[in-house]
Design a protein around this motif. Structure first.
Motif, PDB file in Angstrom:
ATOM      1  N   ARG A   6      39.745  42.032  55.446  1.00 31.29           N
ATOM      2  CA  ARG A   6      39.830  41.257  54.201  1.00 31.29           C
ATOM      3  C   ARG A   6      38.683  41.609  53.257  1.00 31.29           C
ATOM      4  O   ARG A   6      38.877  41.761  52.050  1.00 31.29           O
ATOM      5  N   VAL A   7      37.477  41.730  53.796  1.00 26.75           N
ATOM      6  CA  VAL A   7      36.315  42.080  52.971  1.00 26.75           C
ATOM      7  C   VAL A   7      36.519  43.445  52.324  1.00 26.75           C
ATOM      8  O   VAL A   7      36.267  43.617  51.124  1.00 26.75           O
ATOM      9  N   VAL A   8      36.991  44.408  53.096  1.00 25.01           N
ATOM     10  CA  VAL A   8      37.216  45.753  52.555  1.00 25.01           C
ATOM     11  C   VAL A   8      38.307  45.707  51.484  1.00 25.01           C
ATOM     12  O   VAL A   8      38.163  46.328  50.424  1.00 25.01           O
ATOM     13  N   ASP A   9      39.377  44.962  51.730  1.00 24.06           N
ATOM     14  CA  ASP A   9      40.433  44.805  50.712  1.00 24.06           C
ATOM     15  C   ASP A   9      39.850  44.260  49.413  1.00 24.06           C
ATOM     16  O   ASP A   9      40.127  44.779  48.331  1.00 24.06           O
ATOM     17  N   LEU A  10      39.068  43.206  49.506  1.00 24.88           N
ATOM     18  CA  LEU A  10      38.491  42.572  48.313  1.00 24.88           C
ATOM     19  C   LEU A  10      37.459  43.462  47.627  1.00 24.88           C
ATOM     20  O   LEU A  10      37.354  43.473  46.405  1.00 24.88           O
ATOM     21  N   ALA A  11      36.688  44.196  48.406  1.00 23.46           N
ATOM     22  CA  ALA A  11      35.685  45.095  47.826  1.00 23.46           C
ATOM     23  C   ALA A  11      36.355  46.203  47.023  1.00 23.46           C
ATOM     24  O   ALA A  11      35.850  46.620  45.974  1.00 23.46           O
ATOM     25  N   LEU A  12      37.516  46.665  47.489  1.00 28.36           N
ATOM     26  CA  LEU A  12      38.216  47.769  46.834  1.00 28.36           C
ATOM     27  C   LEU A  12      39.194  47.315  45.749  1.00 28.36           C
ATOM     28  O   LEU A  12      39.576  48.116  44.891  1.00 28.36           O
ATOM     29  N   ALA A  13      39.590  46.053  45.769  1.00 25.20           N
ATOM     30  CA  ALA A  13      40.624  45.549  44.859  1.00 25.20           C
ATOM     31  C   ALA A  13      40.266  45.824  43.400  1.00 25.20           C
ATOM     32  O   ALA A  13      39.166  45.513  42.947  1.00 25.20           O
ATOM     33  N   GLY A  14      41.210  46.432  42.694  1.00 22.24           N
ATOM     34  CA  GLY A  14      41.038  46.673  41.268  1.00 22.24           C
ATOM     35  C   GLY A  14      40.269  47.923  40.906  1.00 22.24           C
ATOM     36  O   GLY A  14      40.138  48.240  39.728  1.00 22.24           O
ATOM     37  N   LEU A  15      39.747  48.655  41.881  1.00 25.10           N
ATOM     38  CA  LEU A  15      39.038  49.900  41.564  1.00 25.10           C
ATOM     39  C   LEU A  15      40.051  50.989  41.228  1.00 25.10           C
ATOM     40  O   LEU A  15      41.122  51.060  41.818  1.00 25.10           O
ATOM     41  N   ALA A  16      39.699  51.832  40.292  1.00 26.61           N
ATOM     42  CA  ALA A  16      40.567  52.927  39.871  1.00 26.61           C
ATOM     43  C   ALA A  16      40.375  54.131  40.794  1.00 26.61           C
ATOM     44  O   ALA A  16      39.332  54.765  40.762  1.00 26.61           O
ATOM     45  N   ASN A  17      41.352  54.395  41.625  1.00 25.14           N
ATOM     46  CA  ASN A  17      41.357  55.560  42.525  1.00 25.14           C
ATOM     47  C   ASN A  17      40.036  55.755  43.278  1.00 25.14           C
ATOM     48  O   ASN A  17      39.396  56.804  43.157  1.00 25.14           O
ATOM     49  N   ALA A  64      19.582  44.169  36.733  1.00 25.63           N
ATOM     50  CA  ALA A  64      19.782  45.540  37.206  1.00 25.63           C
ATOM     51  C   ALA A  64      20.780  46.309  36.350  1.00 25.63           C
ATOM     52  O   ALA A  64      20.972  47.507  36.552  1.00 25.63           O
ATOM     53  N   GLY A  65      21.427  45.632  35.402  1.00 28.32           N
ATOM     54  CA  GLY A  65      22.339  46.318  34.501  1.00 28.32           C
ATOM     55  C   GLY A  65      23.811  46.073  34.724  1.00 28.32           C
ATOM     56  O   GLY A  65      24.659  46.633  34.033  1.00 28.32           O
ATOM     57  N   TYR A  66      24.144  45.246  35.698  1.00 27.97           N
ATOM     58  CA  TYR A  66      25.548  44.892  35.891  1.00 27.97           C
ATOM     59  C   TYR A  66      25.953  43.899  34.807  1.00 27.97           C
ATOM     60  O   TYR A  66      25.162  43.069  34.379  1.00 27.97           O
ATOM     61  N   LYS A  67      27.193  43.996  34.364  1.00 26.61           N
ATOM     62  CA  LYS A  67      27.690  43.123  33.289  1.00 26.61           C
ATOM     63  C   LYS A  67      28.498  41.950  33.829  1.00 26.61           C
ATOM     64  O   LYS A  67      28.609  40.919  33.183  1.00 26.61           O
ATOM     65  N   GLN A  68      29.104  42.127  34.997  1.00 21.38           N
ATOM     66  CA  GLN A  68      29.965  41.099  35.562  1.00 21.38           C
ATOM     67  C   GLN A  68      29.585  40.837  37.014  1.00 21.38           C
ATOM     68  O   GLN A  68      29.372  41.781  37.780  1.00 21.38           O
ATOM     69  N   VAL A  69      29.512  39.553  37.380  1.00 19.97           N
ATOM     70  CA  VAL A  69      29.212  39.152  38.747  1.00 19.97           C
ATOM     71  C   VAL A  69      30.277  38.155  39.178  1.00 19.97           C
ATOM     72  O   VAL A  69      30.394  37.081  38.607  1.00 19.97           O
ATOM     73  N   GLU A  70      31.067  38.548  40.168  1.00 22.81           N
ATOM     74  CA  GLU A  70      32.094  37.674  40.730  1.00 22.81           C
ATOM     75  C   GLU A  70      31.644  37.209  42.101  1.00 22.81           C
ATOM     76  O   GLU A  70      31.071  37.985  42.863  1.00 22.81           O
ATOM     77  N   SER A  71      31.959  35.978  42.438  1.00 20.30           N
ATOM     78  CA  SER A  71      31.638  35.424  43.743  1.00 20.30           C
ATOM     79  C   SER A  71      32.934  34.972  44.399  1.00 20.30           C
ATOM     80  O   SER A  71      33.652  34.143  43.840  1.00 20.30           O
ATOM     81  N   LEU A  72      33.249  35.525  45.557  1.00 20.70           N
ATOM     82  CA  LEU A  72      34.470  35.192  46.283  1.00 20.70           C
ATOM     83  C   LEU A  72      34.099  34.528  47.605  1.00 20.70           C
ATOM     84  O   LEU A  72      33.470  35.155  48.468  1.00 20.70           O
ATOM     85  N   GLN A  73      34.480  33.274  47.768  1.00 19.31           N
ATOM     86  CA  GLN A  73      34.174  32.533  48.985  1.00 19.31           C
ATOM     87  C   GLN A  73      35.161  32.916  50.078  1.00 19.31           C
ATOM     88  O   GLN A  73      36.370  32.812  49.898  1.00 19.31           O
ATOM     89  N   ASN A 113      33.605  32.328  56.188  1.00 20.89           N
ATOM     90  CA  ASN A 113      32.237  32.118  56.652  1.00 20.89           C
ATOM     91  C   ASN A 113      31.183  32.743  55.748  1.00 20.89           C
ATOM     92  O   ASN A 113      29.997  32.515  55.941  1.00 20.89           O
ATOM     93  N   LEU A 114      31.589  33.591  54.823  1.00 23.76           N
ATOM     94  CA  LEU A 114      30.667  34.396  54.043  1.00 23.76           C
ATOM     95  C   LEU A 114      31.034  34.346  52.561  1.00 23.76           C
ATOM     96  O   LEU A 114      32.029  33.724  52.186  1.00 23.76           O
ATOM     97  N   VAL A 115      30.245  35.031  51.748  1.00 19.17           N
ATOM     98  CA  VAL A 115      30.507  35.140  50.313  1.00 19.17           C
ATOM     99  C   VAL A 115      30.452  36.629  49.951  1.00 19.17           C
ATOM    100  O   VAL A 115      29.542  37.338  50.375  1.00 19.17           O
ATOM    101  N   LEU A 116      31.451  37.097  49.197  1.00 15.17           N
ATOM    102  CA  LEU A 116      31.454  38.462  48.710  1.00 15.17           C
ATOM    103  C   LEU A 116      31.184  38.435  47.205  1.00 15.17           C
ATOM    104  O   LEU A 116      31.900  37.778  46.463  1.00 15.17           O
ATOM    105  N   TYR A 117      30.134  39.136  46.809  1.00 14.96           N
ATOM    106  CA  TYR A 117      29.794  39.262  45.392  1.00 14.96           C
ATOM    107  C   TYR A 117      30.252  40.640  44.939  1.00 14.96           C
ATOM    108  O   TYR A 117      29.939  41.646  45.586  1.00 14.96           O
TER     109      TYR A 117
END
Length: 180
Positions: A26-37, A161-170, A173-177
């Motif tokens: 699930r974490v890997v799915d969410l980390a990759l979701a929406g990335l272009a190729n 650090a220069g990031y424009k968007q920060v998403e937090s996904l609960q 047991n953990l949080v994915l930013y």
């Protein structure tokens, strides 16, 4: 070694109870979701390559770095095609914009200089950084609250650090930013 840095063995990282709490697919799915190729990922604090192994199974070219030299043989065992190097999150041994995704799985709270670590992820990534962290509350799993980082602090450092968007996904047991 910094007092917050993980210093236990590889076996503990792959304990079945711990692995179940991590929700790796699930974490890997969410980390990759929406990335272009996405084609390349760097796993910062790769440890025993638990997440790197899942990224490789999805067809990504996997690189990784760990400050603990004892972790690198384990990472190479689980992901033989990976490029794993000794190093820290604050000084990544990779070229600028080399990866589509920079991933830190339960390691950001262990960095000595969190802002510098985020600047380095920003330097090596083309699309996104993903930080998997413990929630900012006391619970029986993971590090003590004093070693955890609040969502507000993560957001502030990410913006610095220069990031424009920060998403937090609960997660369970953990949080994915997700930082982009």
């Amino acid at each position: 070694m910094h007092e917050k840095r993980y210093s236990h063995g590889v076996e503990r990282l792959r304990d079945p109870g711990r692995v179940a709490r991590l929700e790796v697919p699930r974490v890997v799915d969410l980390a990759l979701a929406g990335l272009a190729n996405p084609g390349a990922v760097v796993d910062i604090g790769v440890g025993s390559a638990l997440f790197a192994e899942e990224f490789a199974a999805r067809g990504l070219a996997v690189s990784g770095v760990d400050a603990n030299p004892e972790m690198l043989p384990a990472a190479r065992e689980y992901v033989p095609q990976g490029d794993f190097r000794l190093g820290t999150a604050e000084k990544l041994p990779f070229d600028d914009a080399a990866f589509d995704l920079a991933f830190m799985g339960l390691v950001f709270h262990e960095t000595d200089q969190p802002l510098e670590a985020l600047r380095e992820t920003r330097r090596v990534v083309r699309q996104r950084a993903a930080l998997l962290e413990w929630p900012y509350l006391e619970n029986p799993f993971g590090p003590p609250l004093a070693h955890r980082i609040s969502p507000e602090q993560i957001r502030a450092w990410a913006l610095q650090a220069g990031y424009k968007q920060v998403e937090s996904l609960q997660l369970q047991n953990l949080v994915l930013y997700r930082l982009s």
